[in-house]
Write a protein that holds these residues in place. Structure first.
Motif, PDB file in Angstrom:
ATOM      1  N   GLY A  54      -4.222  -0.578  -6.849  1.00 34.32           N
ATOM      2  CA  GLY A  54      -4.061  -2.019  -6.744  1.00 34.32           C
ATOM      3  C   GLY A  54      -2.859  -2.601  -7.451  1.00 34.32           C
ATOM      4  O   GLY A  54      -2.709  -3.832  -7.471  1.00 34.32           O
ATOM      5  N   CYS A  55      -2.009  -1.763  -7.996  1.00 37.05           N
ATOM      6  CA  CYS A  55      -0.791  -2.258  -8.632  1.00 37.05           C
ATOM      7  C   CYS A  55       0.318  -1.213  -8.520  1.00 37.05           C
ATOM      8  O   CYS A  55       0.036  -0.020  -8.365  1.00 37.05           O
ATOM      9  CB  CYS A  55      -1.017  -2.654 -10.087  1.00 37.05           C
ATOM     10  SG  CYS A  55      -1.513  -1.290 -11.149  1.00 37.05           S
ATOM     11  N   ILE A  56       1.561  -1.678  -8.588  1.00 41.23           N
ATOM     12  CA  ILE A  56       2.723  -0.794  -8.516  1.00 41.23           C
ATOM     13  C   ILE A  56       3.319  -0.669  -9.911  1.00 41.23           C
ATOM     14  O   ILE A  56       3.662  -1.677 -10.537  1.00 41.23           O
ATOM     15  CB  ILE A  56       3.786  -1.355  -7.552  1.00 41.23           C
ATOM     16  CG1 ILE A  56       3.203  -1.547  -6.158  1.00 41.23           C
ATOM     17  CG2 ILE A  56       5.000  -0.428  -7.489  1.00 41.23           C
ATOM     18  CD1 ILE A  56       4.131  -2.307  -5.204  1.00 41.23           C
ATOM     19  N   THR A  57       3.434   0.553 -10.391  1.00 36.30           N
ATOM     20  CA  THR A  57       4.022   0.795 -11.703  1.00 36.30           C
ATOM     21  C   THR A  57       5.492   1.163 -11.546  1.00 36.30           C
ATOM     22  O   THR A  57       5.974   1.469 -10.452  1.00 36.30           O
ATOM     23  CB  THR A  57       3.308   1.952 -12.422  1.00 36.30           C
ATOM     24  OG1 THR A  57       3.527   3.171 -11.680  1.00 36.30           O
ATOM     25  CG2 THR A  57       1.811   1.684 -12.533  1.00 36.30           C
ATOM     26  N   ARG A  58       6.210   1.159 -12.676  1.00 32.02           N
ATOM     27  CA  ARG A  58       7.616   1.573 -12.658  1.00 32.02           C
ATOM     28  C   ARG A  58       7.737   3.028 -12.208  1.00 32.02           C
ATOM     29  O   ARG A  58       8.686   3.383 -11.504  1.00 32.02           O
ATOM     30  CB  ARG A  58       8.245   1.405 -14.036  1.00 32.02           C
ATOM     31  CG  ARG A  58       8.716  -0.005 -14.326  1.00 32.02           C
ATOM     32  CD  ARG A  58       9.462  -0.097 -15.647  1.00 32.02           C
ATOM     33  NE  ARG A  58      10.066  -1.411 -15.790  1.00 32.02           N
ATOM     34  CZ  ARG A  58      11.279  -1.735 -15.366  1.00 32.02           C
ATOM     35  NH1 ARG A  58      12.023  -0.808 -14.764  1.00 32.02           N
ATOM     36  NH2 ARG A  58      11.764  -2.952 -15.526  1.00 32.02           N
ATOM     37  N   GLU A  59       6.795   3.849 -12.629  1.00 32.90           N
ATOM     38  CA  GLU A  59       6.844   5.257 -12.248  1.00 32.90           C
ATOM     39  C   GLU A  59       6.703   5.410 -10.734  1.00 32.90           C
ATOM     40  O   GLU A  59       7.419   6.202 -10.106  1.00 32.90           O
ATOM     41  CB  GLU A  59       5.735   6.038 -12.960  1.00 32.90           C
ATOM     42  CG  GLU A  59       5.925   6.196 -14.468  1.00 32.90           C
ATOM     43  CD  GLU A  59       5.604   4.930 -15.255  1.00 32.90           C
ATOM     44  OE1 GLU A  59       5.020   3.972 -14.651  1.00 32.90           O
ATOM     45  OE2 GLU A  59       5.934   4.876 -16.445  1.00 32.90           O
ATOM     46  N   GLU A  60       5.786   4.646 -10.152  1.00 31.13           N
ATOM     47  CA  GLU A  60       5.600   4.727  -8.702  1.00 31.13           C
ATOM     48  C   GLU A  60       6.840   4.237  -7.960  1.00 31.13           C
ATOM     49  O   GLU A  60       7.297   4.882  -7.002  1.00 31.13           O
ATOM     50  CB  GLU A  60       4.375   3.893  -8.292  1.00 31.13           C
ATOM     51  CG  GLU A  60       3.048   4.537  -8.693  1.00 31.13           C
ATOM     52  CD  GLU A  60       1.865   3.635  -8.434  1.00 31.13           C
ATOM     53  OE1 GLU A  60       0.802   4.156  -8.041  1.00 31.13           O
ATOM     54  OE2 GLU A  60       1.977   2.403  -8.626  1.00 31.13           O
ATOM     55  N   MET A  61       7.389   3.103  -8.387  1.00 32.07           N
ATOM     56  CA  MET A  61       8.566   2.594  -7.692  1.00 32.07           C
ATOM     57  C   MET A  61       9.779   3.491  -7.916  1.00 32.07           C
ATOM     58  O   MET A  61      10.627   3.636  -7.027  1.00 32.07           O
ATOM     59  CB  MET A  61       8.867   1.160  -8.151  1.00 32.07           C
ATOM     60  CG  MET A  61      10.001   0.483  -7.380  1.00 32.07           C
ATOM     61  SD  MET A  61       9.839   0.573  -5.565  1.00 32.07           S
ATOM     62  CE  MET A  61       8.323  -0.333  -5.306  1.00 32.07           C
ATOM     63  N   ASN A  85       0.824  -1.205   0.000  1.00 23.21           N
ATOM     64  CA  ASN A  85       0.000   0.000   0.000  1.00 23.21           C
ATOM     65  C   ASN A  85       0.861   1.259   0.000  1.00 23.21           C
ATOM     66  O   ASN A  85       0.515   2.266  -0.634  1.00 23.21           O
ATOM     67  CB  ASN A  85      -0.922  -0.002   1.216  1.00 23.21           C
ATOM     68  CG  ASN A  85      -1.812   1.219   1.282  1.00 23.21           C
ATOM     69  OD1 ASN A  85      -2.683   1.418   0.449  1.00 23.21           O
ATOM     70  ND2 ASN A  85      -1.578   2.070   2.281  1.00 23.21           N
ATOM     71  N   LEU A  86       2.000   1.205   0.692  1.00 22.15           N
ATOM     72  CA  LEU A  86       2.925   2.340   0.700  1.00 22.15           C
ATOM     73  C   LEU A  86       3.455   2.609  -0.706  1.00 22.15           C
ATOM     74  O   LEU A  86       3.545   3.763  -1.138  1.00 22.15           O
ATOM     75  CB  LEU A  86       4.082   2.045   1.655  1.00 22.15           C
ATOM     76  CG  LEU A  86       5.236   3.050   1.679  1.00 22.15           C
ATOM     77  CD1 LEU A  86       4.781   4.411   2.196  1.00 22.15           C
ATOM     78  CD2 LEU A  86       6.388   2.512   2.545  1.00 22.15           C
ATOM     79  N   TYR A  87       3.811   1.550  -1.429  1.00 20.35           N
ATOM     80  CA  TYR A  87       4.383   1.705  -2.772  1.00 20.35           C
ATOM     81  C   TYR A  87       3.332   2.025  -3.831  1.00 20.35           C
ATOM     82  O   TYR A  87       3.644   2.643  -4.852  1.00 20.35           O
ATOM     83  CB  TYR A  87       5.110   0.415  -3.187  1.00 20.35           C
ATOM     84  CG  TYR A  87       6.233  -0.010  -2.283  1.00 20.35           C
ATOM     85  CD1 TYR A  87       6.966   0.930  -1.550  1.00 20.35           C
ATOM     86  CD2 TYR A  87       6.560  -1.353  -2.136  1.00 20.35           C
ATOM     87  CE1 TYR A  87       7.995   0.528  -0.720  1.00 20.35           C
ATOM     88  CE2 TYR A  87       7.598  -1.755  -1.306  1.00 20.35           C
ATOM     89  CZ  TYR A  87       8.307  -0.814  -0.606  1.00 20.35           C
ATOM     90  OH  TYR A  87       9.319  -1.205   0.214  1.00 20.35           O
ATOM     91  N   ASP A  88       2.106   1.581  -3.601  1.00 19.53           N
ATOM     92  CA  ASP A  88       1.012   1.821  -4.555  1.00 19.53           C
ATOM     93  C   ASP A  88       0.501   3.248  -4.347  1.00 19.53           C
ATOM     94  O   ASP A  88      -0.508   3.474  -3.682  1.00 19.53           O
ATOM     95  CB  ASP A  88      -0.096   0.790  -4.340  1.00 19.53           C
ATOM     96  CG  ASP A  88      -1.269   0.982  -5.285  1.00 19.53           C
ATOM     97  OD1 ASP A  88      -1.120   1.732  -6.282  1.00 19.53           O
ATOM     98  OD2 ASP A  88      -2.334   0.392  -5.025  1.00 19.53           O
ATOM     99  N   LEU A  89       1.182   4.190  -4.932  1.00 22.43           N
ATOM    100  CA  LEU A  89       0.949   5.597  -4.614  1.00 22.43           C
ATOM    101  C   LEU A  89      -0.454   6.077  -4.956  1.00 22.43           C
ATOM    102  O   LEU A  89      -1.033   6.873  -4.225  1.00 22.43           O
ATOM    103  CB  LEU A  89       1.994   6.468  -5.324  1.00 22.43           C
ATOM    104  CG  LEU A  89       3.461   6.171  -4.960  1.00 22.43           C
ATOM    105  CD1 LEU A  89       4.387   7.126  -5.699  1.00 22.43           C
ATOM    106  CD2 LEU A  89       3.684   6.270  -3.453  1.00 22.43           C
ATOM    107  N   ALA A 107      21.800   4.414  -9.444  1.00 21.50           N
ATOM    108  CA  ALA A 107      21.373   3.477  -8.399  1.00 21.50           C
ATOM    109  C   ALA A 107      19.851   3.363  -8.270  1.00 21.50           C
ATOM    110  O   ALA A 107      19.327   2.240  -8.186  1.00 21.50           O
ATOM    111  CB  ALA A 107      22.006   3.858  -7.067  1.00 21.50           C
ATOM    112  N   PRO A 108      19.101   4.476  -8.231  1.00 17.33           N
ATOM    113  CA  PRO A 108      17.639   4.327  -8.120  1.00 17.33           C
ATOM    114  C   PRO A 108      17.046   3.523  -9.278  1.00 17.33           C
ATOM    115  O   PRO A 108      16.214   2.632  -9.058  1.00 17.33           O
ATOM    116  CB  PRO A 108      17.137   5.774  -8.126  1.00 17.33           C
ATOM    117  CG  PRO A 108      18.280   6.565  -7.594  1.00 17.33           C
ATOM    118  CD  PRO A 108      19.506   5.895  -8.136  1.00 17.33           C
ATOM    119  N   LYS A 109      17.481   3.812 -10.499  1.00 19.12           N
ATOM    120  CA  LYS A 109      16.970   3.070 -11.654  1.00 19.12           C
ATOM    121  C   LYS A 109      17.357   1.602 -11.576  1.00 19.12           C
ATOM    122  O   LYS A 109      16.546   0.719 -11.879  1.00 19.12           O
ATOM    123  CB  LYS A 109      17.497   3.675 -12.955  1.00 19.12           C
ATOM    124  CG  LYS A 109      17.000   2.958 -14.209  1.00 19.12           C
ATOM    125  CD  LYS A 109      17.591   3.553 -15.476  1.00 19.12           C
ATOM    126  CE  LYS A 109      17.048   2.861 -16.724  1.00 19.12           C
ATOM    127  NZ  LYS A 109      17.341   1.400 -16.714  1.00 19.12           N
TER     128      LYS A 109
END
Length: 255
Positions: free
Chosen positions: A179-186, A171-175, A209-211
């Motif tokens: 219901g799903c985590i995208t590359r943009e969100e991560m 839920n923290l990552y699913d901005l 590093a982040p990428k």
């Protein structure tokens, strides 16, 4: 009112980094923080465990009735909170006293949350990560985190089942909470973590590093290669990863 959230991504980052370097001896590079060191950092972020503040629950006996008699628990429904969390009534009372010391009004808005959180990461910019964390705690989406919001999430992080903890991290990552985590969100999450920890870490971090971390996350989690990570993929992958499973139990005995 801050909280150091240990989740698969953040814990992986912390386990590979040491504190920001100051005047270190190049011949003796600092080792990566141990489980005990990371736990000590976590304790400092709990409102009832600050050094120089009131003793923490781990430093006192919650069965000390004479000590607890001074606690004035104001929110209604403490019995309901006992049912909703994995804390006892006395533990909730002690936690509330610590919460009120940091938040006398009984709630904290995002700006105050960011200001408090920044005190623990002065070497970096924690504002974006604090924003994401605040939204995860603000379950009522009303722009404020009260004691009930705080303690319910704290109960999950400290004493919830592995599945509960992983659902909270997802839920923290699913901005956008779709219901799903995208590359943009991560990518946003990872940039916020690296910004928070600062540039002067050992070993030093590459600009990529982040990428790289996002690529690694999706390579591991996106089982059907559709460009998003669902809760099912997230849970399945995490539960098969021994390192992640170990991190989920890191703070089982904090309080």
């Amino acid at each position: 009112m801050t909280l150091f959230v240990v989740s698969p991504t953040l814990n992986d980052f912390l386990s590979s980094q040491s504190r920001p370097e100051t005047s270190r001896d190049a011949s003796n590079p600092p080792s990566k923080p141990s489980k005990r060191t990371i736990k000590q950092r976590f304790l400092k972020l709990l409102p009832c465990c600050r050094s120089g503040s009131n003793p923490s629950v781990t430093q006192r006996s919650v069965a000390d009735d004479s000590e607890l008699s001074t606690v004035c628990y104001r929110p209604e429904g403490i019995d309901r909170l006992v049912q909703q969390t994995n804390f006892s009534k006395k533990e909730l009372q002690v936690l509330y006293r610590g919460f009120k010391n940091e938040c006398p009004s009984g709630a904290v808005n995002e700006e105050t949350f960011k200001n408090i959180y920044s005190q623990f990461f002065p070497q970096g910019d924690s504002s974006m990560y604090a924003h994401f964390l605040f939204e995860a705690f603000d379950t009522q989406n009303n722009g404020a985190v009260n004691f009930e919001d705080f303690v319910i999430s704290l109960s999950i992080i400290l004493r919830g089942s592995v599945t509960d903890k992983l659902n909270w991290a997802f839920n923290l990552y699913d901005l956008n909470k779709d219901g799903c985590i995208t590359r943009e969100e991560m990518t946003d999450i990872m940039h916020s973590i690296y910004d928070m920890m600062g540039k002067y870490t050992y070993p030093s971090m590459k600009d990529s590093a982040p990428k790289d971390h996002v690529d690694s996350f999706f390579q591991k989690m996106d089982r059907n290669n559709d460009g998003v990570v669902t809760i099912e993929e997230f849970l399945e992958t995490c539960q098969k990863d021994d390192n992640i499973m170990q991190s989920m139990h890191m703070f089982d005995n904090v309080i």
